[in-house]
Design a protein around this motif. Structure first.
Motif, PDB file in Angstrom:
ATOM      1  N   PHE A 142     -17.084   8.813   2.203  1.00 23.36           N
ATOM      2  CA  PHE A 142     -16.043   7.780   2.248  1.00 23.36           C
ATOM      3  C   PHE A 142     -14.961   8.143   3.260  1.00 23.36           C
ATOM      4  O   PHE A 142     -14.521   7.310   4.055  1.00 23.36           O
ATOM      5  N   TRP A 143     -14.522   9.388   3.232  1.00 22.61           N
ATOM      6  CA  TRP A 143     -13.446   9.818   4.128  1.00 22.61           C
ATOM      7  C   TRP A 143     -13.957  10.260   5.501  1.00 22.61           C
ATOM      8  O   TRP A 143     -13.169  10.623   6.372  1.00 22.61           O
ATOM      9  N   ASN A 144     -15.280  10.257   5.673  1.00 18.69           N
ATOM     10  CA  ASN A 144     -15.880  10.785   6.914  1.00 18.69           C
ATOM     11  C   ASN A 144     -15.389  12.209   7.169  1.00 18.69           C
ATOM     12  O   ASN A 144     -15.034  12.585   8.294  1.00 18.69           O
ATOM     13  N   ASP A 145     -15.384  13.000   6.121  1.00 14.77           N
ATOM     14  CA  ASP A 145     -14.809  14.344   6.192  1.00 14.77           C
ATOM     15  C   ASP A 145     -15.736  15.346   5.509  1.00 14.77           C
ATOM     16  O   ASP A 145     -15.775  15.439   4.280  1.00 14.77           O
ATOM     17  N   HIS A 146     -16.482  16.075   6.333  1.00 16.63           N
ATOM     18  CA  HIS A 146     -17.340  17.141   5.822  1.00 16.63           C
ATOM     19  C   HIS A 146     -16.887  18.486   6.394  1.00 16.63           C
ATOM     20  O   HIS A 146     -17.690  19.347   6.748  1.00 16.63           O
ATOM     21  N   SER A 147     -15.569  18.665   6.459  1.00 10.73           N
ATOM     22  CA  SER A 147     -15.018  19.858   7.109  1.00 10.73           C
ATOM     23  C   SER A 147     -14.912  21.062   6.177  1.00 10.73           C
ATOM     24  O   SER A 147     -14.778  22.188   6.650  1.00 10.73           O
ATOM     25  N   LEU A 188      -4.145  -5.095  -3.735  1.00  9.41           N
ATOM     26  CA  LEU A 188      -4.079  -4.943  -2.283  1.00  9.41           C
ATOM     27  C   LEU A 188      -5.470  -4.937  -1.664  1.00  9.41           C
ATOM     28  O   LEU A 188      -5.686  -5.494  -0.573  1.00  9.41           O
ATOM     29  N   ASP A 189      -6.431  -4.339  -2.340  1.00 12.50           N
ATOM     30  CA  ASP A 189      -7.808  -4.323  -1.860  1.00 12.50           C
ATOM     31  C   ASP A 189      -8.342  -5.751  -1.768  1.00 12.50           C
ATOM     32  O   ASP A 189      -8.936  -6.155  -0.759  1.00 12.50           O
ATOM     33  N   LEU A 190      -8.121  -6.540  -2.825  1.00 14.86           N
ATOM     34  CA  LEU A 190      -8.559  -7.941  -2.835  1.00 14.86           C
ATOM     35  C   LEU A 190      -7.871  -8.737  -1.724  1.00 14.86           C
ATOM     36  O   LEU A 190      -8.504  -9.533  -1.017  1.00 14.86           O
ATOM     37  N   LYS A 191      -6.586  -8.512  -1.553  1.00 12.32           N
ATOM     38  CA  LYS A 191      -5.797  -9.274  -0.576  1.00 12.32           C
ATOM     39  C   LYS A 191      -6.240  -8.976   0.859  1.00 12.32           C
ATOM     40  O   LYS A 191      -6.401  -9.895   1.668  1.00 12.32           O
ATOM     41  N   ILE A 192      -6.431  -7.704   1.174  1.00 19.77           N
ATOM     42  CA  ILE A 192      -6.864  -7.343   2.524  1.00 19.77           C
ATOM     43  C   ILE A 192      -8.250  -7.926   2.810  1.00 19.77           C
ATOM     44  O   ILE A 192      -8.501  -8.470   3.910  1.00 19.77           O
ATOM     45  N   GLN A 193      -9.143  -7.842   1.846  1.00 25.20           N
ATOM     46  CA  GLN A 193     -10.487  -8.382   2.045  1.00 25.20           C
ATOM     47  C   GLN A 193     -10.443  -9.897   2.243  1.00 25.20           C
ATOM     48  O   GLN A 193     -11.127 -10.450   3.121  1.00 25.20           O
ATOM     49  N   ARG A 194      -9.640 -10.575   1.427  1.00 22.67           N
ATOM     50  CA  ARG A 194      -9.571 -12.037   1.519  1.00 22.67           C
ATOM     51  C   ARG A 194      -8.955 -12.484   2.846  1.00 22.67           C
ATOM     52  O   ARG A 194      -9.472 -13.396   3.504  1.00 22.67           O
ATOM     53  N   LEU A 243      -9.028  -2.144   1.599  1.00 22.46           N
ATOM     54  CA  LEU A 243      -8.086  -1.050   1.387  1.00 22.46           C
ATOM     55  C   LEU A 243      -8.646   0.267   1.914  1.00 22.46           C
ATOM     56  O   LEU A 243      -7.880   1.160   2.307  1.00 22.46           O
ATOM     57  N   ASP A 244      -9.960   0.387   1.959  1.00 20.02           N
ATOM     58  CA  ASP A 244     -10.593   1.607   2.473  1.00 20.02           C
ATOM     59  C   ASP A 244     -10.102   1.935   3.881  1.00 20.02           C
ATOM     60  O   ASP A 244      -9.841   3.094   4.207  1.00 20.02           O
ATOM     61  N   ASP A 245      -9.974   0.900   4.715  1.00 19.60           N
ATOM     62  CA  ASP A 245      -9.531   1.124   6.095  1.00 19.60           C
ATOM     63  C   ASP A 245      -8.103   1.639   6.138  1.00 19.60           C
ATOM     64  O   ASP A 245      -7.776   2.529   6.938  1.00 19.60           O
ATOM     65  N   LEU A 246      -7.247   1.088   5.286  1.00 19.65           N
ATOM     66  CA  LEU A 246      -5.862   1.538   5.232  1.00 19.65           C
ATOM     67  C   LEU A 246      -5.789   2.991   4.779  1.00 19.65           C
ATOM     68  O   LEU A 246      -5.018   3.791   5.335  1.00 19.65           O
ATOM     69  N   MET A 247      -6.601   3.369   3.791  1.00 20.77           N
ATOM     70  CA  MET A 247      -6.586   4.747   3.294  1.00 20.77           C
ATOM     71  C   MET A 247      -7.035   5.721   4.377  1.00 20.77           C
ATOM     72  O   MET A 247      -6.464   6.809   4.530  1.00 20.77           O
ATOM     73  N   ARG A 248      -8.035   5.332   5.158  1.00 22.27           N
ATOM     74  CA  ARG A 248      -8.494   6.212   6.239  1.00 22.27           C
ATOM     75  C   ARG A 248      -7.438   6.318   7.337  1.00 22.27           C
ATOM     76  O   ARG A 248      -7.311   7.358   7.989  1.00 22.27           O
ATOM     77  N   ASP A 249      -6.681   5.243   7.536  1.00 23.28           N
ATOM     78  CA  ASP A 249      -5.562   5.310   8.485  1.00 23.28           C
ATOM     79  C   ASP A 249      -4.521   6.325   8.021  1.00 23.28           C
ATOM     80  O   ASP A 249      -3.982   7.104   8.822  1.00 23.28           O
ATOM     81  N   LYS A 258      -0.238  -4.177   8.696  1.00 23.59           N
ATOM     82  CA  LYS A 258      -1.158  -4.313   9.821  1.00 23.59           C
ATOM     83  C   LYS A 258      -2.434  -5.052   9.417  1.00 23.59           C
ATOM     84  O   LYS A 258      -3.153  -5.580  10.277  1.00 23.59           O
ATOM     85  N   TYR A 259      -2.717  -5.072   8.114  1.00 20.36           N
ATOM     86  CA  TYR A 259      -3.926  -5.734   7.624  1.00 20.36           C
ATOM     87  C   TYR A 259      -3.622  -7.038   6.895  1.00 20.36           C
ATOM     88  O   TYR A 259      -4.542  -7.655   6.355  1.00 20.36           O
ATOM     89  N   LEU A 260      -2.354  -7.452   6.861  1.00 16.24           N
ATOM     90  CA  LEU A 260      -1.948  -8.634   6.082  1.00 16.24           C
ATOM     91  C   LEU A 260      -1.337  -9.702   6.982  1.00 16.24           C
ATOM     92  O   LEU A 260      -0.805  -9.405   8.060  1.00 16.24           O
ATOM     93  N   LYS A 261      -1.363 -10.944   6.503  1.00 14.29           N
ATOM     94  CA  LYS A 261      -0.801 -12.067   7.253  1.00 14.29           C
ATOM     95  C   LYS A 261       0.679 -12.261   6.971  1.00 14.29           C
ATOM     96  O   LYS A 261       1.359 -12.939   7.732  1.00 14.29           O
ATOM     97  N   GLU A 262       1.169 -11.707   5.871  1.00 15.74           N
ATOM     98  CA  GLU A 262       2.585 -11.833   5.525  1.00 15.74           C
ATOM     99  C   GLU A 262       3.126 -10.486   5.068  1.00 15.74           C
ATOM    100  O   GLU A 262       2.366  -9.601   4.666  1.00 15.74           O
ATOM    101  N   ASP A 263       4.444 -10.365   5.145  1.00 13.17           N
ATOM    102  CA  ASP A 263       5.102  -9.099   4.825  1.00 13.17           C
ATOM    103  C   ASP A 263       4.875  -8.725   3.359  1.00 13.17           C
ATOM    104  O   ASP A 263       5.130  -9.533   2.453  1.00 13.17           O
ATOM    105  N   LEU A 264       4.409  -7.495   3.120  1.00  9.21           N
ATOM    106  CA  LEU A 264       4.165  -7.013   1.761  1.00  9.21           C
ATOM    107  C   LEU A 264       5.454  -6.637   1.030  1.00  9.21           C
ATOM    108  O   LEU A 264       5.479  -6.558  -0.203  1.00  9.21           O
ATOM    109  N   LYS A 265       6.541  -6.440   1.761  1.00  6.49           N
ATOM    110  CA  LYS A 265       7.757  -5.877   1.184  1.00  6.49           C
ATOM    111  C   LYS A 265       8.290  -6.638  -0.027  1.00  6.49           C
ATOM    112  O   LYS A 265       8.612  -5.997  -1.045  1.00  6.49           O
TER     113      LYS A 265
END
Length: 561
Positions: free
Chosen positions: A243-248, A395-401, A409-415, A438-445
């Motif tokens: 998931f994290w692309n991390d085999h270090s 947030l996962d549902l919202k980003i996907q939609r 949300l996976d992309d945000l976590m890797r960021d 960066k992944y949403l159409k409106e401000d999350l704040k």
């Protein structure tokens, strides 16, 4: 040219020499001994003496919820020279007076288990030294010169020579079955956050992308076999690293020790350097599913909360613990660990909803999740886990939609991981919102301030509707309905509408036995004494609550794939 080469070689030799001189080396020899017929460990430590003639060693008397750890120490003596030794428990110091011209101190002490009877969830954090095995955490095993403990940035080298009976395993956070261990460039925090085991442990190697992973287990498990845990551990670690692309991480181990428990089940774990140490009640009530949740949550902390730092602990537990809880159930269902699928994911989301929306502190602001409340109140302790997990789900549902399925949300976590590794970025509220936007159409704040800062409950019906999820209103939630005085063991308050009252419990009953799980579907069992008579009671600790719950339907399972 020859002159230039000679100068460069000279500089290089000088640099290497200076570098080696700066790195202090500590040597420990560990051997099994009997002290007054009791199995113990004798440790001989060698380290540089302080030229003042006064050397202080750091050893904690109180640590990790344990007190009086000095009770495990005995036979402290200088081997190298004559001198005096003073134990200062209040200062966590062993003070050694010695000749000023002494270059190296050779110091010896014995560790003995100071608790009697079988181990339990409390005593596993103390030195455990039995005829068959030992299990210790390094902070209550290895003393360090004080300056190495105080200067967290100072690195040192360690060599450990193990003198144990033939056939006894040696396994710990730094290696497996190495009778001479060499640990280079380590600091106090990493060295004193480690587990050391030996004896009759069964060592199971697992290879994941050419990296070494081990399971060290002992005892005769009732509910499962070692193979079950090896398979679970292998799938969990592989899925998380993919998931994290991390085999270090080249080396990692999980240790498991059993303890007896008649009623109920319990398990606990501690994340450590290159390792995870867990102790588990050994009876037929332990559930492998619970261990899967434990492993997936705690091992996910290798990234969330460890690589991805948070700036203030309690104020950001919604992220470090809540998002870890969310990715625990997502990781299990996505990777079919223990054959769990989207139905399991829906069940766990529903359970989180029930627990949050029936909590007495369900709408407490984030500012109340402070050190005192978190560590003194079970309700406050669990609040950021549940609120954070539901926020992650939202947030996962919202980003996907909003990205038509292109992102999640996976992309945000890797960021977050990338920025933490490359730029040392730490999670705080403003940074989190900036990155999520960066992944949403409106401000999350505005949403974040209202629900995560101020603590207002989510409008679950609206969230489910906008994401096309099927649900019902109404749920069976865990509810005791009684309060028991911890000193007298008597029932001091009782809700007459509760199942406990309906089953026959009354105020003034003295509880002599109880088995209660925080699950409304598992029957609670009590024995109480009233008027000198013992009475058995059984009931389901539950009540109906008006809370939205997702349905396990093909539509929902497809939506949540």
């Amino acid at each position: 040219m020859k002159k230039l080469i000679l100068i460069l070689i000279s500089v290089w030799i000088t640099a290497v020499s200076c570098s080696s001189e700066k790195t202090e080396k500590l040597t420990y020899e560990v051997s099994s001994v009997l002290k007054d017929s009791i199995p113990s460990l004798k440790i001989r430590a060698s380290f540089k003496a302080d030229p003042t003639g006064f050397t202080r060693l750091f050893f904690q008397d109180n640590a990790w919820g344990q007190e009086k750890l000095y009770d495990c120490l005995s036979d402290l003596k200088l081997v190298s020279e004559h001198g005096s030794i003073v134990q200062k428990r209040d200062s966590n110091l062993i003070e050694i007076t010695h000749p000023k011209d002494l270059k190296e101190i050779v110091f010896e002490y014995t560790l003995t288990q100071d608790t009697k009877g079988p181990i339990n969830t409390e005593t596993t954090y103390r030195p455990v030294i039995q005829p068959e095995y030992f299990h210790l955490y390094s902070h209550n095993m290895f003393m360090l010169p004080r300056h190495l403990a105080e200067d967290k940035s100072e690195l040192f080298d360690v060599q450990i020579n193990w003198d144990l009976p033939e056939g006894h395993a040696v396994h710990n956070s730094f290696g497996s079955n190495e009778r001479v261990q060499k640990i280079s460039d380590i600091d106090e925090e990493r060295f004193h956050s480690a587990v050391f085991t030996g004896g009759d442990f069964r060592i199971h190697p697992i290879e994941i992308e050419n990296n070494k992973v081990y399971l060290a287990s002992r005892g005769d498990w009732i509910a499962f076999k070692d193979k079950d845990m090896v398979d679970l551990l292998s799938k969990t670690i592989r899925a998380q690293r993919n998931f994290w692309n991390d085999h270090s991480q080249e080396y990692f181990t999980v240790t498991m020790i059993p303890f007896p428990q008649e009623n109920g089940s319990s398990f606990q774990g501690t994340g450590l350097t290159n390792s995870f140490a867990t102790s588990i009640s050994n009876n037929d009530l332990i559930q492998v599913e619970g261990l899967a949740m434990l492993f997936n949550h705690e091992l996910m902390h290798n990234w969330i909360g460890h690589s991805i730092y948070i700036s203030k602990e309690e104020q950001h537990y919604w992220f470090s613990e809540g998002f870890t809880d969310y990715y625990t159930i997502k990781n299990i269902s996505k990777n079919r660990i223990l054959d769990k699928d989207e139905a399991f994911f829906i069940q766990e989301i529903n359970n989180i909803i029930r627990l949050l929306y029936t909590s007495p502190v369900k709408d407490a602001p984030n500012s109340e999740i402070n050190y005192d409340n978190f560590w003194s109140s079970r309700d406050y302790e669990k609040l950021p886990y549940r609120r954070g997990a539901l926020f992650a789900f939202y947030l996962d549902l919202k980003i996907q939609r909003e990205s038509d399925g292109e992102h999640s949300l996976d992309d945000l976590m890797r960021d977050f991981l990338k920025n933490a590794v490359e730029e040392d970025k730490r999670i705080d509220h403003s940074y989190f919102i900036e990155m999520a936007n960066k992944y949403l159409k409106e401000d999350l704040k505005p949403f974040f301030e209202e629900h995560m800062v101020e603590g207002k409950l989510f409008d679950l019906g609206a969230i489910f509707d906008e994401n096309g999820l099927e649900y019902k209103n109404g749920a069976k939630a865990f509810y005791k309905g009684y309060k028991i005085d911890p000193e007298t063991h008597k029932v001091v308050s009782l809700d007459e509408s509760s199942n406990a009252y309906k089953a026959g419990m009354r105020i003034g009953d003295r509880v002599v036995y109880r088995s209660v799980y925080s699950n409304p579907d598992i029957e609670a069992e009590f024995k109480v004494v009233r008027d000198k008579k013992e009475i058995e009671l059984k009931f389901y600790p539950a009540k109906e609550v008006d809370i939205p719950q997702l349905l396990i339907t093909d539509t929902n399972k497809k939506q949540l794939q």
